[in-house]
Structures are given as structure tokens and as C-alpha cells.
Design an enzyme around this catalytic site. Structure first.
Site, mmCIF file in Angstrom:
data_model
loop_
_atom_site.group_PDB
_atom_site.id
_atom_site.type_symbol
_atom_site.label_atom_id
_atom_site.label_comp_id
_atom_site.label_asym_id
_atom_site.label_seq_id
_atom_site.Cartn_x
_atom_site.Cartn_y
_atom_site.Cartn_z
ATOM 1 C CB SER A 175 -81.541 5.927 34.064
ATOM 2 O OG SER A 175 -81.899 7.257 34.534
ATOM 3 C CE LYS A 223 -84.304 7.906 32.533
ATOM 4 N NZ LYS A 223 -83.209 8.850 32.681
ATOM 5 C CE1 TYR A 233 -87.895 8.211 34.841
ATOM 6 C CE2 TYR A 233 -88.047 9.483 36.605
ATOM 7 C CZ TYR A 233 -87.273 9.210 35.735
ATOM 8 O OH TYR A 233 -85.904 9.385 35.353
ATOM 9 C CE1 TYR A 262 -79.338 9.760 30.754
ATOM 10 C CE2 TYR A 262 -77.854 9.299 32.427
ATOM 11 C CZ TYR A 262 -79.011 9.221 31.941
ATOM 12 O OH TYR A 262 -79.688 8.213 32.496
ATOM 13 C CB VAL A 274 -78.101 7.893 39.491
ATOM 14 C CG1 VAL A 274 -77.950 8.793 38.502
ATOM 15 C CG2 VAL A 274 -79.581 7.542 39.841
HETATM 16 N N1 GLN Z 1 -84.500 8.238 39.321
HETATM 17 C C1 GLN Z 1 -83.582 9.028 38.751
HETATM 18 C C2 GLN Z 1 -83.930 10.487 38.406
HETATM 19 O O1 GLN Z 1 -84.966 10.324 37.975
HETATM 20 C C3 GLN Z 1 -82.931 8.162 37.463
HETATM 21 C C4 GLN Z 1 -81.797 8.943 36.866
HETATM 22 C C5 GLN Z 1 -80.675 8.155 36.566
HETATM 23 O O2 GLN Z 1 -80.561 7.030 36.636
HETATM 24 N N2 GLN Z 1 -79.783 8.667 35.485
HETATM 25 O O3 GLN Z 1 -83.310 11.330 39.008
#
Ligand code: GLN
Length: 461
Positions: free
Chosen positions: A70, A73, A195, A247, A265
């Protein structure tokens, strides 16, 4: 922890202290909902800081690759903004912190928009808004953009990509919901493919520190000196990072750390201190919100120790300036009363150096001073009998940020330990709270004092 060899190593030493204090913190668990991510060594821990002059300070496992997840993003959002403009992007995705988990299914009533570009739903929309004649071209442009932010060519971890594809039903469900609601108009399959690929891009803590520094630097990569995006886009990106990047922990994060940041993550965390530096952290064990435990604590410690909260701004803001004053004084450009000082400087040129600090001194200004002093010490003829003496003229400093106070104090200590001396002249007598730093109210007095220490030459007056 190695003793600092050069002055600028004191920044690394500080990162080492933060790293060493946290290395035994084993709270949290590695992500396993994407099976491939569970394969990681959970002990890895790296902290990197990239200043706006491109120097990167590192502690621990800063060159171990992990998938950006993420933390991609904000950078893909920057591309969507540059391709479509702020209004067009936000017709499709909100700009409100959701207070919910990263994979939340909540869409805005009425419009069907996902809450913001940092949660998965919103990021899937921003990915779909990147220009490109084909899905391949779109991903190529994303990879180019992230590589430009990092200052090197990045690549994809195919095993993680395959694992995301296999385990990505929740993201697929989100995408179908948004297709139904009209916020996603691109085909679900292609968009998710892009994505998942963007999440599987491999980076190191060093890379994401540079990426954060590029945002902090208004869009110019401090390593390559190339402009990646506009200062305005960086401001938008950092705003969304500050309000939504963490978040359902975003509010508390802003309260406690006060820096725009984004977690991933796989354990990465990128943060930007606007106008100062970028931080890249990596440690795979995650907390309940999906952010790296050690990275969050480390970033908060750095931010608190250095007073880096974005809303912590001095009352009288002015740009910082650090100049080696020797040349200026010797050229007789200084004020009338500087003539005596200029003469002393000339007499003791090899042992005595003066730096003038002006305005608001933050990390960037203090770092420049450390690098300048390092360079002067290295250029000094070897085997001088006299100790080096450094005068810091703080007369025109309007405010010293706490990170700068700490760095000047560390400079004084470092010099004292090597038999050198640092004298600060400051009519306001601001305390740097450090032994080994002499303080004198007037500049002339400081230079006379310094000349007396520096050499056999008789101090004037
Ligand atoms: N690729 C992970 C997902 O879409 C990214 C989520 C994250 O890093 N919070 O679930």
C-alpha cells in the site's frame, strides 16, 4: 553501534540508537492473508533517512527488498492527479479519512465513491485513472513513476504478484461493487491485475526514504535531481497521506507523529517531513491496523525527538541559511566591526573557521552545517599542532528547531571528544544544553576567544 567517524555520522548514530532500542520489540504478526508475504524473515528491521541534498543515512536492514504494497498508493495517486487533475480524480474517489480498515467495503452513499485513495477501494480507482492505451502501458507508466521517485529502476516480485492474484477475492469484490456503483468504469480484471502488480513492486527502506524525500522536496528527486512531479501534486499527496495514510489509525498517527505517512502490509512505512527529509522504515510484524509495529514506534520517536510535527511551525518563519563566513569576512564584505575578526581569521585560516547561520534552522540547515564542517576538517592540512576551532554565529537565527539544537549539541560534543572547540556567538544566549560548547554574546568576542585557542597568535584586545 559504531562511533561516528565524521560529523554527519551523528545522524546515523541517532538512527542506530532508535533501531537498537526497538530491535527486541517482537509485537505483532507478519501478514499472511497474502500467503507469499508470510515467507519473510520477521526479524528484519531497517531505518533510512534521506535528506534533501540526497544523502541517505541508514541503520539495520535498509537494503533488503520487500514489496511496497500500500505504500505504492500515494505515488500512483500522484500519477492519476498529473494525468487527470484534482477535480476529475476526486469525482471518483473521496478525500475523507474512513476510520475503517484498509480493505473496508464502505462506499459513499449516493455517489458510490470509495472514501479516499489510500484504502484499497480508493487505490483501485486511482490505478484505473492512470492514462495508458493498454493495461501493460498503464503499468509501465506506474513502474516508471515509482522508479523516478526512488531514483533507480524498480522491478516486480512475480511470486508475490501471483500470490496476490490468488488471494485477492476481497479486492475483486470491492472492484465489482464500485463498477456497480459507477465509481470504477475500467474493466475489473485488468484494473486488479495492474493494482496487484503495483503492490508487488520491490523496494528497500533506502528506496522509500528517497521516495518520501522526493515528496518532501516538492517533487524533485534529491538523488537524481530530476523533477518527478510538481510541488502542487506533492502537497496534495502529502495531505492525503497525513489524513488517510494510516487508515483507522490515521487520526492518532497525526496526533502522535504528525507526519504524512503511508504503511504497507509487507512492513514498509514511508514518511515525509516537508522541506526536511524522507523516512523509509521496514519491519514485517504488523499491528491490528496493518502497519509495521516497529516502524510506527520508530517514526514516532524520531518525529517527537526532533519536533517534526507538520503543525509545529515557528512563529517567525524564514528560510534557513548556513554560510561559511571566512571568505565573506576576508573579502571585507562584513560589517565595519568585523574587520578585526577578518584579520584574526586570516592569521589562523588553517585552524579557525566561522559559520553564520540565519533564519529558521531545521534539519536541512543543520545537516548542511555538519557536511560543511566535515569538508573543512578534511581539507585542513594534516598534523596541525593547534586544535581546530569552529565559531558558529547564531546572531541572525530566528529559531532553532529542536532537531537543529540536537545536531549542534552533537557537533559540539563530537568536536570536544576530538580535542577541538566550538564557540557559539548568540546575543540571545539561547542554551543548547550541552557541555563543551562555549557561548559568547558577541561575535567579535567569540572570534577573539577562538583565535586565542586556535593559535600561538596573540588574541587581540
Ligand atoms: N496488496 C495489498 C492488498 O490489496 C495491499 C494492502 C496494504 O498494504 N495495506 O490487500
Amino acid at each position: 553501534m559504531a562511533a561516528p567517524e565524521t560529523l554527519s555520522d551523528i545522524v546515523t548514530s541517532f538512527l542506530d540508537v532508535v533501531h537498537d532500542r526497538l530491535v527486541d520489540d517482537r509485537r505483532g504478526a507478519v501478514a499472511d492473508y497474502i500467503p507469499q508475504l508470510a515467507e519473510v524473515d520477521p526479524e528484519l528491521f531497517g531505518i533510512a533517512l534521506c535528506g534533501l541534498n540526497g544523502r541517505v543515512y541508514e541503520s539495520g536492514d535498509t537494503d533488503v527488498p520487500f514489496t511496497i504494497q500500500s505504500a505504492s498508493k500515494p505515488f500512483v495517486y500522484s500519477l492519476a492527479l498529473d494525468d487527470r487533475g484534482l477535480d476529475a480524480v476526486h469525482e471518483r474517489v473521496g478525500a475523507e479519512p474512513s476510520g475503517e480498515a484498509f480493505n473496508s467495503v464502505k462506499l459513499e452513499a449516493g455517489t458510490g465513491r470509495p472514501p479516499n485513495p489510500m484504502v484499497n477501494a480508493g487505490a483501485i480507482v486511482t490505478t484505473s485513472l492512470v492514462d495508458g492505451a493498454s493495461p501493460e502501458r498503464r503499468f509501465e507508466r506506474i513502474l516508471e513513476r515509482l522508479s523516478a521517485f526512488a531514483g533507480r529502476q524498480l522491478s516486480v516480485d512475480e511470486a508475490v504478484f501471483a500470490s496476490e492474484q490468488e488471494s485477492g477475492d476481497r479486492n475483486r469484490a470491492l472492484a465489482y461493487l464500485m463498477r456497480g456503483a459507477g465509481s470504477l468504469t475500467a474493466p475489473v480484471g485488468d484494473t486488479l491485475d495492474t493494482y496487484f502488480r503495483q503492490c508487488s513492486i520491490l523496494v528497500t527502506a533506502h528506496d522509500i526514504a528517497v521516495m518520501g524525500a522526493t515528496l518532501a522536496n516538492g517533487g524533485v528527486n534529491p538523488l537524481t535531481r530530476r523533477r518527478v512531479t510538481s510541488a502542487e501534486t506533492c502537497q496534495h499527496v502529502m495531505t492525503i497521506m497525513a489524513t488517510c495514510g494510516m487508515y483507522d489509525y490515521a487520526g492518532e498517527w497525526l496526533l502522535r507523529a504528525g507526519l504524512p505517512a503511508k504503511s504497507g502490509v509487507a512492513g514498509g512505512l514511508v514518511a515525509s517531513s516537508p522541506g526536511e527529509f524522507g523516512l523509509g522504515l521496514f519491519s514485517p510484524r504488523l499491528d491490528a491496523s496493518g502497519a509495521s509495529v516497529r516502524a510506527v514506534v520508530a517514526a514516532q520517536r524520531l518525529a517527537n525527538r526532533f519536533g517534526l510535527h507538520v503543525l509545529h511551525r515557528p512563529l517567525s518563519l524564514s528560510a534557513s541559511e548556513v554560510t561559511a563566513a571566512n571568505d565573506e569576512l576576508e573579502a571585507g564584505l562584513g560589517a565595519e566591526q568585523d574587520a578585526a575578526a577578518a584579520q584574526l581569521l586570516q592569521d589562523h585560516a588553517d585552524d579557525l573557521a566561522v559559520w553564520r547561520l540565519r533564519g529558521y534552522i531545521d534539519f536541512d540547515g543543520a545537516e548542511q552545517l555538519l557536511l560543511d564542517v566535515d569538508a573543512w576538517l578534511q581539507a585542513r592540512p594534516a598534523e596541525r599542532e593547534n586544535p581546530a576551532v569552529i565559531v558558529l554565529d547564531l546572531t541572525e537565527v530566528t529559531q532553532l528547531q529542536s532537531v537543529a539544537v540536537w545536531m549542534l549539541a552533537a557537533l559540539a560534543t563530537w568536536c570536544r571528544e576530538r580535542g577541538m572547540r566550538v564557540i557559539a556567538s548568540d546575543p540571545q544566549g539561547r542554551s543548547l544544553g550541552v557541555a563543551g560548547l562555549s557561548q559568547t554574546p558577541d561575535f567579535d568576542g567569540a572570534v577573539r576567544d577562538a583565535a586565542a585557542t586556535a593559535g600561538s597568535g596573540t588574541p587581540a584586545g
